[in-house]
Design a protein around this motif. Sequence first.
Motif, short mmCIF file in Angstrom:
data_model
loop_
_atom_site.label_atom_id
_atom_site.label_comp_id
_atom_site.label_asym_id
_atom_site.label_seq_id
_atom_site.Cartn_x
_atom_site.Cartn_y
_atom_site.Cartn_z
N THR A 112 40.02 21.34 48.94
CA THR A 112 38.82 20.93 48.20
C THR A 112 37.64 20.71 49.13
O THR A 112 36.49 21.08 48.80
CB THR A 112 39.11 19.66 47.40
N LEU A 114 33.21 19.60 41.28
CA LEU A 114 34.40 20.40 41.60
C LEU A 114 35.52 19.53 42.14
O LEU A 114 36.70 19.84 41.96
CB LEU A 114 34.01 21.47 42.63
N LEU A 167 39.23 20.37 40.89
CA LEU A 167 40.13 21.13 41.76
C LEU A 167 41.19 20.26 42.40
O LEU A 167 42.37 20.64 42.44
CB LEU A 167 39.28 21.82 42.84
N ARG A 168 40.80 19.08 42.91
CA ARG A 168 41.76 18.26 43.63
C ARG A 168 42.92 17.78 42.76
O ARG A 168 44.09 17.89 43.18
CB ARG A 168 41.06 17.07 44.29
#
Length: 375
Positions: free
Chosen positions: A222, A292, A296-297
């Motif tokens: 990330t 994000l 994403l993480r």
Amino acid sequence: MQARPTVDLARIMLGVLALSLLIGGSLYILRPFLLALVWATMIVVATWPALDAVQRRLRGHRGPAVVVMLLALMVVIVLPIYGAVSTLAAHADEITTLVTGLPNYTLPPPPNWLASLPLVGARATREWQTLTDAGPGGVLATLQPYAVRVAGWLLARASAIGALVLHLLLTVFICGILYTKGEAAGRIVTRVAQCVAPENGAAMVRLVEHAIRGVALGVVVTALAQSALGGLGVWVAGVPYAGVLTAILFIFCLAQLGPLLPLLASVAWLFMHDARLAAILLLVWSIGVTALDNILRPILIRRAIALPMILILAGVLGGLLAFGMIGLFIGPVLLAVTYALMLAWIDTQEAARAADNAPAMPDTPRAAHNPATHE
């Protein structure tokens, strides 16, 4: 009456002392390599599935697969870190000049469009005008000593490029050894864990593996994605020193501070130079890059380990504050193992209480036909 067994207390104490000396001496001997060994272990555990995939494509040959993985580590990990630190060190004089020149800097008057913003426009204009009226000896001069101190600390860390390169090369070398002998090392660790905890030892080793892999995917990947996208936006918008800002973005993302502050500084610079369209577009891009992290993480971490997200985030932030950068991995691993052991202990206690409260089974008539008593 059965006699109580005697306990040789002196022998036990001497054994514990000898074992402590052996462990302490071994750690002291490995002290120059200990940090690189920990980092290499984290990297190898996190990328072991990739090694297996490369080895299958190379028809099961481990040696060429290890070479491919080491080259990939150089490109993905070593070069970005070295590039970030070397970029900061290369611009050390410019950063120092900028920071030390803060007392002589006068903030320009607020732009006309600022007052037209809804809700916050009037107040932002007043605050901006106050800073402008303060002149060269105003608020920026007050902040200058702290800024110099922070910049000096960063540049002192960034200037040790030789030690950083040596440490990175040593980490890659240890990664090559662990890639080659990873199965044997895993078996030794599992056997030691089973000796310490026969029931949960192997499960704890697997939990540590999944926790390391999840944090590596969630945090490092990330951070790379956010810093790359943020740096691309800054470069396209025409902000100067895009390389330095990308390095700062990467460090901020790794430290879990997020990319928003450096990106907002870039947006403010564009607004101050009347590049309104570029500033608005970069602001929108910055919000997307920052968001994000929340998308994403969790996806990457959930793919590797099934633990509460609040526990993982607390481990990442707490480990970072307690142990530094290596704490990004140590913190979640410690919390994950503690959490799993607590759940295992609760399950064991509940199973024991259920067994105690279960009704007793009636005696079977087979006892009357025991062959040992049958005539």
